[in-house]
Each structure stands twice: as structure tokens, then as C-alpha cells.
Design a protein around this motif. Structure first.
Motif, PDB file in Angstrom:
ATOM      1  N   GLU A   1      25.804  26.261  32.245  1.00  0.00           N
ATOM      2  CA  GLU A   1      26.617  27.184  31.437  1.00  0.00           C
ATOM      3  C   GLU A   1      27.060  28.353  32.324  1.00  0.00           C
ATOM      4  OE1 GLU A   1      25.400  29.640  27.608  1.00  0.00           O
ATOM      5  OE2 GLU A   1      25.573  27.493  27.244  1.00  0.00           O
ATOM      6  N   PRO A   2      28.360  28.622  32.375  1.00  0.00           N
ATOM      7  CA  PRO A   2      28.837  29.684  33.272  1.00  0.00           C
ATOM      8  C   PRO A   2      28.339  31.055  32.822  1.00  0.00           C
ATOM      9  CG  PRO A   2      30.608  28.924  31.867  1.00  0.00           C
ATOM     10  CD  PRO A   2      29.436  28.010  31.622  1.00  0.00           C
ATOM     11  N   GLU A   3      28.190  31.928  33.811  1.00  0.00           N
ATOM     12  CA  GLU A   3      27.749  33.283  33.496  1.00  0.00           C
ATOM     13  C   GLU A   3      28.806  33.971  32.636  1.00  0.00           C
ATOM     14  OE1 GLU A   3      25.913  37.091  35.858  1.00  0.00           O
ATOM     15  OE2 GLU A   3      27.545  35.988  36.807  1.00  0.00           O
ATOM     16  N   VAL A   4      28.351  34.714  31.659  1.00  0.00           N
ATOM     17  CA  VAL A   4      29.294  35.440  30.809  1.00  0.00           C
ATOM     18  C   VAL A   4      29.900  36.576  31.621  1.00  0.00           C
ATOM     19  CG1 VAL A   4      27.559  37.001  29.841  1.00  0.00           C
ATOM     20  CG2 VAL A   4      29.600  36.470  28.531  1.00  0.00           C
ATOM     21  N   THR A   5      31.200  36.806  31.444  1.00  0.00           N
ATOM     22  CA  THR A   5      31.873  37.883  32.166  1.00  0.00           C
ATOM     23  C   THR A   5      32.622  38.762  31.175  1.00  0.00           C
ATOM     24  OG1 THR A   5      33.811  36.509  32.542  1.00  0.00           O
ATOM     25  CG2 THR A   5      32.165  36.550  34.297  1.00  0.00           C
ATOM     26  N   ILE A   6      32.888  39.969  31.590  1.00  0.00           N
ATOM     27  CA  ILE A   6      33.664  40.903  30.774  1.00  0.00           C
ATOM     28  C   ILE A   6      35.130  40.659  31.105  1.00  0.00           C
ATOM     29  CG2 ILE A   6      34.164  43.330  30.331  1.00  0.00           C
ATOM     30  CD1 ILE A   6      31.194  43.894  31.136  1.00  0.00           C
ATOM     31  N   VAL A   7      35.907  40.219  30.121  1.00  0.00           N
ATOM     32  CA  VAL A   7      37.309  39.894  30.378  1.00  0.00           C
ATOM     33  C   VAL A   7      38.243  41.033  29.978  1.00  0.00           C
ATOM     34  CG1 VAL A   7      37.021  37.397  30.293  1.00  0.00           C
ATOM     35  CG2 VAL A   7      37.503  38.627  28.179  1.00  0.00           C
ATOM     36  N   GLU A   8      37.790  41.897  29.094  1.00  0.00           N
ATOM     37  CA  GLU A   8      38.616  43.044  28.713  1.00  0.00           C
ATOM     38  C   GLU A   8      37.724  44.269  28.675  1.00  0.00           C
ATOM     39  OE1 GLU A   8      41.136  44.052  24.843  1.00  0.00           O
ATOM     40  OE2 GLU A   8      41.657  42.111  25.706  1.00  0.00           O
ATOM     41  N   LYS A   9      37.954  45.168  29.616  1.00  0.00           N
ATOM     42  CA  LYS A   9      37.086  46.352  29.713  1.00  0.00           C
ATOM     43  C   LYS A   9      37.521  47.399  28.700  1.00  0.00           C
ATOM     44  CE  LYS A   9      35.974  45.445  34.408  1.00  0.00           C
ATOM     45  NZ  LYS A   9      34.972  45.682  35.315  1.00  0.00           N
ATOM     46  N   MET A  10      36.570  48.264  28.364  1.00  0.00           N
ATOM     47  CA  MET A  10      36.893  49.323  27.406  1.00  0.00           C
ATOM     48  C   MET A  10      37.823  50.332  28.038  1.00  0.00           C
ATOM     49  SD  MET A  10      33.253  51.181  27.209  1.00  0.00           S
ATOM     50  CE  MET A  10      32.119  50.336  28.268  1.00  0.00           C
ATOM     51  N   LYS A  11      38.519  51.057  27.176  1.00  0.00           N
ATOM     52  CA  LYS A  11      39.479  52.056  27.630  1.00  0.00           C
ATOM     53  C   LYS A  11      38.863  53.445  27.510  1.00  0.00           C
ATOM     54  CE  LYS A  11      43.362  49.224  26.033  1.00  0.00           C
ATOM     55  NZ  LYS A  11      42.531  48.032  25.907  1.00  0.00           N
ATOM     56  N   ASP A  12      39.258  54.323  28.441  1.00  0.00           N
ATOM     57  CA  ASP A  12      38.858  55.726  28.330  1.00  0.00           C
ATOM     58  C   ASP A  12      39.490  56.285  27.062  1.00  0.00           C
ATOM     59  OD1 ASP A  12      37.551  55.603  30.752  1.00  0.00           O
ATOM     60  OD2 ASP A  12      39.219  56.440  31.895  1.00  0.00           O
TER      61      ASP A  12
END
Length: 85
Positions: free
Chosen positions: A1-12
């Protein structure tokens, strides 16, 4: 199972005192891995002023009725992935 990644980072974001501040992070997939939210070095827990939610692959943090003490870096961590605003 591939490592989970953050695809959309939070905005300031900037919130006025007394308003709610909402931060969101989108992950590559749903995960059972523990995720954590921080304000500066303080790990956040859900309580009457802080709401931590995970819906599908979107994780969100709501800081209710923010005060000047709530200003600073907010970060989200899951596995080895980290994002901040």
C-alpha cells in the motif's frame, strides 16, 4: 500500500478576533494512520474551541472564536508527511 501523501496543502489565512479559522488538508487517500494538528509546538485536541475532523481524505481543523493567542504556525502531520500554514 503506497504511503499516504498530502496532495493539497492548507492555505495561510487571517481571521479577525472572535471569528472561526478553518484549515484543511487533502490526502492522497483515506488512511487509518494517526494524524495530528499543532499550533506552534502545542498538539491540539478536540474540545469546545477546537474541532478536529476527518471526512474521507480531507482533514480539517476549526479554531473557534480565535484570539490573538491563537496566531502562529498551524501544522498538520500524518505519517512522515507534514504541512503548515
Amino acid at each position: 500500500e503506497p504511503e499516504v501523501t498530502i496532495v493539497e496543502k492548507m492555505k495561510d489565512l487571517t481571521a479577525q478576533e472572535g471569528e472561526d479559522a478553518v484549515f484543511e488538508c487533502k490526502l492522497s487517500r483515506e488512511t487509518t494512520e494517526e494524524s495530528q494538528w499543532f499550533l506552534g509546538d502545542l498538539r491540539l485536541q478536540s474540545n469546545e474551541l477546537t474541532e478536529i475532523r476527518a471526512q474521507g481524505n480531507v482533514h480539517s481543523l476549526v479554531l473557534r472564536k480565535v484570539t490573538p493567542e491563537d496566531s502562529g504556525a498551524v501544522s498538520f502531520q500524518v505519517g512522515q508527511q507534514k504541512a503548515s500554514a
